[in-house]
Write a protein that holds these residues in place. Structure first.
Motif, PDB file in Angstrom:
ATOM      1  N   GLU A  87       0.945  -1.180  -0.027  1.00 47.96           N
ATOM      2  CA  GLU A  87      -0.254   0.086   0.031  1.00 47.96           C
ATOM      3  C   GLU A  87       0.972   1.224  -0.165  1.00 47.96           C
ATOM      4  OE1 GLU A  87      -3.022  -0.364  -0.440  1.00 47.96           O
ATOM      5  OE2 GLU A  87      -3.949  -2.055   0.357  1.00 47.96           O
ATOM      6  N   ARG A  88       1.878   1.312   0.551  1.00 43.40           N
ATOM      7  CA  ARG A  88       2.778   2.448   0.821  1.00 43.40           C
ATOM      8  C   ARG A  88       3.465   2.639  -0.541  1.00 43.40           C
ATOM      9  NH1 ARG A  88       4.793   4.037   6.069  1.00 43.40           N
ATOM     10  NH2 ARG A  88       3.008   3.873   7.415  1.00 43.40           N
ATOM     11  N   ALA A  89       3.889   1.581  -1.121  1.00 38.49           N
ATOM     12  CA  ALA A  89       4.593   1.601  -2.557  1.00 38.49           C
ATOM     13  C   ALA A  89       3.622   2.151  -3.562  1.00 38.49           C
ATOM     14  CB  ALA A  89       5.149   0.238  -2.803  1.00 38.49           C
ATOM     15  N   LYS A  90       2.476   1.831  -3.473  1.00 32.44           N
ATOM     16  CA  LYS A  90       1.382   1.960  -4.551  1.00 32.44           C
ATOM     17  C   LYS A  90       1.200   3.561  -4.174  1.00 32.44           C
ATOM     18  CE  LYS A  90      -1.060  -2.259  -5.582  1.00 32.44           C
ATOM     19  NZ  LYS A  90      -2.007  -3.017  -5.185  1.00 32.44           N
ATOM     20  N   ALA A  91       1.021   3.902  -2.994  1.00 32.60           N
ATOM     21  CA  ALA A  91       0.644   5.532  -2.756  1.00 32.60           C
ATOM     22  C   ALA A  91       1.719   6.246  -3.373  1.00 32.60           C
ATOM     23  CB  ALA A  91       0.434   5.725  -1.345  1.00 32.60           C
ATOM     24  N   ALA A  92       3.141   5.907  -3.538  1.00 34.38           N
ATOM     25  CA  ALA A  92       4.259   6.580  -3.651  1.00 34.38           C
ATOM     26  C   ALA A  92       4.519   6.349  -5.092  1.00 34.38           C
ATOM     27  CB  ALA A  92       5.518   6.395  -3.018  1.00 34.38           C
ATOM     28  N   GLY A  93       3.518   5.712  -5.888  1.00 36.10           N
ATOM     29  CA  GLY A  93       3.810   5.334  -7.206  1.00 36.10           C
ATOM     30  C   GLY A  93       4.915   4.530  -7.798  1.00 36.10           C
ATOM     31  N   LEU A  94       5.432   3.516  -6.839  1.00 34.68           N
ATOM     32  CA  LEU A  94       6.683   2.989  -6.931  1.00 34.68           C
ATOM     33  C   LEU A  94       6.166   1.425  -7.622  1.00 34.68           C
ATOM     34  CD1 LEU A  94       8.530   3.131  -3.647  1.00 34.68           C
ATOM     35  CD2 LEU A  94       8.590   4.738  -5.677  1.00 34.68           C
ATOM     36  N   GLU A  95       7.093   1.012  -8.351  1.00 33.79           N
ATOM     37  CA  GLU A  95       6.903  -0.390  -9.098  1.00 33.79           C
ATOM     38  C   GLU A  95       7.072  -1.213  -8.026  1.00 33.79           C
ATOM     39  OE1 GLU A  95       9.535  -1.382 -12.075  1.00 33.79           O
ATOM     40  OE2 GLU A  95      11.327  -0.505 -11.266  1.00 33.79           O
ATOM     41  N   ILE A  96       6.678  -2.531  -7.902  1.00 27.63           N
ATOM     42  CA  ILE A  96       6.749  -3.471  -6.788  1.00 27.63           C
ATOM     43  C   ILE A  96       7.127  -4.790  -7.449  1.00 27.63           C
ATOM     44  CG2 ILE A  96       5.603  -4.857  -4.994  1.00 27.63           C
ATOM     45  CD1 ILE A  96       3.526  -2.558  -4.956  1.00 27.63           C
ATOM     46  N   ILE A  97       8.438  -5.365  -7.267  1.00 25.33           N
ATOM     47  CA  ILE A  97       9.114  -6.303  -8.022  1.00 25.33           C
ATOM     48  C   ILE A  97       9.873  -7.261  -7.183  1.00 25.33           C
ATOM     49  CG2 ILE A  97       9.152  -4.989 -10.040  1.00 25.33           C
ATOM     50  CD1 ILE A  97      12.385  -4.421  -9.287  1.00 25.33           C
ATOM     51  N   GLY A  98      10.284  -8.311  -7.617  1.00 26.59           N
ATOM     52  CA  GLY A  98      10.737  -9.435  -6.619  1.00 26.59           C
ATOM     53  C   GLY A  98      12.190  -9.844  -7.317  1.00 26.59           C
ATOM     54  N   ASP A  99      12.801 -10.782  -6.574  1.00 24.93           N
ATOM     55  CA  ASP A  99      14.532 -10.990  -7.077  1.00 24.93           C
ATOM     56  C   ASP A  99      14.371 -11.764  -8.579  1.00 24.93           C
ATOM     57  OD1 ASP A  99      12.991 -13.521  -6.366  1.00 24.93           O
ATOM     58  OD2 ASP A  99      14.865 -14.276  -5.494  1.00 24.93           O
ATOM     59  N   ILE A 100      13.546 -12.410  -8.939  1.00 21.92           N
ATOM     60  CA  ILE A 100      13.548 -12.905 -10.341  1.00 21.92           C
ATOM     61  C   ILE A 100      13.489 -11.783 -11.258  1.00 21.92           C
ATOM     62  CG2 ILE A 100      12.444 -14.398 -12.027  1.00 21.92           C
ATOM     63  CD1 ILE A 100      13.284 -15.829  -9.410  1.00 21.92           C
ATOM     64  N   GLU A 101      12.491 -10.761 -10.976  1.00 23.24           N
ATOM     65  CA  GLU A 101      12.753  -9.678 -11.901  1.00 23.24           C
ATOM     66  C   GLU A 101      14.186  -8.868 -12.080  1.00 23.24           C
ATOM     67  OE1 GLU A 101      11.368  -6.388 -14.532  1.00 23.24           O
ATOM     68  OE2 GLU A 101      10.577  -8.215 -14.003  1.00 23.24           O
ATOM     69  N   LEU A 102      14.790  -8.805 -10.831  1.00 23.28           N
ATOM     70  CA  LEU A 102      16.066  -8.220 -10.771  1.00 23.28           C
ATOM     71  C   LEU A 102      17.277  -9.177 -11.879  1.00 23.28           C
ATOM     72  CD1 LEU A 102      16.093  -7.341  -6.988  1.00 23.28           C
ATOM     73  CD2 LEU A 102      15.983  -6.020  -8.858  1.00 23.28           C
ATOM     74  N   PHE A 103      16.844 -10.302 -11.540  1.00 22.76           N
ATOM     75  CA  PHE A 103      17.771 -11.264 -12.384  1.00 22.76           C
ATOM     76  C   PHE A 103      17.651 -10.976 -13.841  1.00 22.76           C
ATOM     77  CE2 PHE A 103      17.924 -15.048 -15.154  1.00 22.76           C
ATOM     78  CZ  PHE A 103      19.157 -15.612 -14.989  1.00 22.76           C
ATOM     79  N   CYS A 104      16.088 -10.637 -14.366  1.00 20.09           N
ATOM     80  CA  CYS A 104      15.709 -10.926 -15.533  1.00 20.09           C
ATOM     81  C   CYS A 104      16.231  -9.427 -16.129  1.00 20.09           C
ATOM     82  CB  CYS A 104      14.102 -10.764 -15.718  1.00 20.09           C
ATOM     83  SG  CYS A 104      13.492 -12.332 -15.492  1.00 20.09           S
ATOM     84  N   ARG A 105      16.420  -8.336 -15.368  1.00 20.21           N
ATOM     85  CA  ARG A 105      16.850  -6.998 -15.682  1.00 20.21           C
ATOM     86  C   ARG A 105      18.306  -6.984 -16.176  1.00 20.21           C
ATOM     87  NH1 ARG A 105      12.973  -2.502 -12.840  1.00 20.21           N
ATOM     88  NH2 ARG A 105      11.046  -3.471 -13.222  1.00 20.21           N
ATOM     89  N   GLU A 106      19.030  -7.759 -14.978  1.00 18.41           N
ATOM     90  CA  GLU A 106      20.380  -7.896 -15.172  1.00 18.41           C
ATOM     91  C   GLU A 106      20.757  -8.747 -16.438  1.00 18.41           C
ATOM     92  OE1 GLU A 106      23.860  -6.485 -14.002  1.00 18.41           O
ATOM     93  OE2 GLU A 106      21.848  -6.046 -13.022  1.00 18.41           O
ATOM     94  N   ARG A 107      19.996  -9.831 -16.496  1.00 17.30           N
ATOM     95  CA  ARG A 107      20.413 -10.596 -17.963  1.00 17.30           C
ATOM     96  C   ARG A 107      20.080  -9.913 -19.134  1.00 17.30           C
ATOM     97  NH1 ARG A 107      16.334 -13.674 -20.789  1.00 17.30           N
ATOM     98  NH2 ARG A 107      17.169 -15.136 -22.388  1.00 17.30           N
ATOM     99  N   GLU A 108      19.116  -9.025 -19.147  1.00 19.91           N
ATOM    100  CA  GLU A 108      18.781  -8.355 -20.471  1.00 19.91           C
ATOM    101  C   GLU A 108      19.875  -7.189 -20.523  1.00 19.91           C
ATOM    102  OE1 GLU A 108      16.875  -6.981 -23.816  1.00 19.91           O
ATOM    103  OE2 GLU A 108      16.444  -8.758 -22.618  1.00 19.91           O
ATOM    104  N   THR A 109      20.421  -6.814 -19.592  1.00 16.95           N
ATOM    105  CA  THR A 109      21.442  -5.719 -19.467  1.00 16.95           C
ATOM    106  C   THR A 109      22.910  -6.283 -19.869  1.00 16.95           C
ATOM    107  OG1 THR A 109      20.399  -4.254 -18.043  1.00 16.95           O
ATOM    108  CG2 THR A 109      22.637  -3.916 -18.204  1.00 16.95           C
ATOM    109  N   SER A 110      23.319  -7.422 -19.357  1.00 23.83           N
ATOM    110  CA  SER A 110      24.553  -7.844 -19.359  1.00 23.83           C
ATOM    111  C   SER A 110      24.647  -9.075 -20.466  1.00 23.83           C
ATOM    112  CB  SER A 110      25.012  -8.178 -18.046  1.00 23.83           C
ATOM    113  OG  SER A 110      24.409  -9.346 -17.437  1.00 23.83           O
ATOM    114  N   ALA A 111      23.724 -10.005 -20.450  1.00 25.92           N
ATOM    115  CA  ALA A 111      24.170 -11.104 -21.415  1.00 25.92           C
ATOM    116  C   ALA A 111      22.380 -11.247 -21.776  1.00 25.92           C
ATOM    117  CB  ALA A 111      24.538 -12.243 -20.432  1.00 25.92           C
ATOM    118  N   PRO A 112      21.976 -10.790 -22.742  1.00 23.08           N
ATOM    119  CA  PRO A 112      20.524 -10.992 -23.181  1.00 23.08           C
ATOM    120  C   PRO A 112      20.357 -12.499 -23.983  1.00 23.08           C
ATOM    121  CG  PRO A 112      21.421  -9.377 -24.473  1.00 23.08           C
ATOM    122  CD  PRO A 112      22.573  -9.510 -23.401  1.00 23.08           C
ATOM    123  N   ASP A 113      21.576 -12.998 -24.487  1.00 24.26           N
ATOM    124  CA  ASP A 113      21.349 -14.342 -25.226  1.00 24.26           C
ATOM    125  C   ASP A 113      21.580 -15.405 -24.339  1.00 24.26           C
ATOM    126  OD1 ASP A 113      20.719 -12.973 -27.686  1.00 24.26           O
ATOM    127  OD2 ASP A 113      22.953 -12.691 -27.982  1.00 24.26           O
TER     128      ASP A 113
END
Length: 453
Positions: A87-113
């Protein structure tokens, strides 16, 4: 460890400091982020602080300074009510993510293949994940296995083109991963589960479908209605897996008897006599592993060798011993009737140990398989309810505790005239009435079997 660089120089709120949460906090910090971490458990806060993580009460934080809320998957996102941090994050307009999302973003940035295999489904996720990783490892690949199966994804080695990540994902984890785009996405099956967290079956199935929508290649079991509908909606490359008779699905594989066949009727793998892959459900798991391994370029001979050498997973139809003709099987992971059904269909002449904290519906769905059961041994809080279902259909003994049930089942099986009677711990119940976890229950059963004369 995989340092998470995509939040470098920014501040992140993190809630949930269990195993994956602590690994996430350390990875974010290693990647240059400022992490403010919190947990309802003071001991977890203390452990994190001892490892150099900045901990604080997020109720008192200025949420306008955060770039995101990173949430542990066990924390309610939507149902039964959103956690207060959500609720606090939504009120502040923040995205709510987990550790798998962090992995996916790191893969996309450093080694997309980098090869990334993601596995989900109601049942069979862990066995299929472990089997795929085993086959790839035996074939000489650099494999990293983790996610819901036990090792936090950010504790693994970083993604690279020469390394395959084989990751089990729960619906909770998928719900926190908006950019999930694996090389190969696997959906095994969908049956009712976690409805208290998702509100309705349609919500639960929709979350599972997200994994398939983002996959370059989708491997989908089509033996239940929800999964079959998802396969029909799938656009792009997909492989369909069917367990049963008749021809295989176009472009897919079918499990028939003890073999796996392609849609031309050619046998591509033999699973006969593999104790760790007994039962139709494990036929599906094996077929999926064959499809994924082939897609990643593993030769059929190497796949067959991997299937034969697969040791299985603890607490999932695990053979824990033999005493003369009697086989002892630890299926403590079967915490509901749907899971226990898989074990009951894999054996006959069963001396069944069951009970604990019952799930909705109890064991009534298992009535069609009662002819496979020689005797039932009841333990735990569900004994009265289960006795009422068994009455007049299956002989049973009230044993109350696992040690009494194991001894009674061993004696009953040894006295039976069947060529290979099976003492099967497949409780169809949660473990929390008498044990810390299903692992604790299974470990105690294993030790009790080893202590038998």
């Amino acid at each position: 460890m995989i340092p998470v660089t995509t939040f470098a120089g920014r501040s992140v709120a993190l809630f949930g400091l269990g195993g994956s949460g602590l690994a996430t906090a350390l990875s974010l910090k290693a990647g240059g982020a400022t992490v403010i971490a919190c947990d309802d458990n003071p001991d977890s806060m203390a452990r994190a602080a001892a490892q150099g993580i900045h901990t604080a009460d997020l109720r008192e934080a200025d949420w306008s300074t955060f770039a995101a809320l990173v949430l542990a998957p066990g924390v309610p996102l939507t149902h039964p009510v959103p956690h207060w941090t959500v609720e606090r994050a939504k009120a502040a307009g923040l995205e709510i993510i987990g550790d798998i999302e962090l992995f996916c973003r790191e893969r996309e940035t450093s080694a997309p293949d980098a090869p990334f295999v993601a596995i989900t489904g109601t049942n069979g996720k862990s066995t299929t994940t472990a089997l795929i990783a085993h086959i790839l490892g035996q074939a000489g690949r650099d494999v990293q296995m983790g996610g819901n199966i036990g090792t936090a994804i950010l504790s693994l080695e970083p993604p690279s083109a020469a390394r395959v990540h084989v990751i089990e994902l729960s619906s909770f984890q998928i719900d926190l991963t908006p950019s999930l785009k694996p090389s190969v996405g696997v959906l095994l099956n969908i049956t009712p589960d976690h409805l208290d967290r998702h509100g309705a079956m349609e919500n639960y199935a929709g979350i599972k479908e997200r994994l398939i929508r983002g996959s370059d290649l989708a491997v989908i079991g089509i033996d239940d209605g929800f999964s079959r509908a998802i396969a029909e909606r799938r656009e792009g490359a997909s492989l369909r897996i069917h367990v049963g008779t008749g021809a295989g699905p176009a472009g897919g594989l079918v499990v028939r008897d003890t073999g796996i066949f392609d849609d031309a009727g050619t046998q591509v793998a033999d699973i006969s006599g593999i104790g760790s892959l007994r039962g139709a459900h494990n036929g599906q798991n094996a077929a999926v592993a064959v499809a994924v391994s082939r897609a990643l370029g593993v030769a059929d001979a190497a796949i067959q060798a991997g299937l034969r050498s697969f040791p299985g997973l603890p607490h999932r139809m695990e053979e824990v011993g033999r005493r003369g003709r009697v086989l002892f099987v630890n299926d403590s992971k079967a915490t509901n009737a749907d899971s226990t059904e898989k074990a009951l269909t894999a054996f006959r002449d069963i001396h069944w140990i069951l009970g604990g904290k019952a799930k909705e519906g109890g064991i009534f769905p298992l009535v069609p398989f009662f002819d496979r059961i020689a005797h039932a041994y009841l333990i735990g809080a569900a004994s009265d309810a289960f006795a009422a279902t068994l009455q007049g259909a299956v002989p049973f003994t009230r044993c109350e505790t696992l040690d009494v049930a194991t001894r009674a089942a061993a004696e009953g099986a040894a006295a039976a005239g069947a060529p290979e009677p099976v003492v099967l711990l497949s409780p169809a119940c949660a473990s929390y009435d008498q044990f810390r976890s299903f692992e604790d229950r299974g470990n105690q059963f294993r030790e009790l079997v080893r202590a038998l004369p």
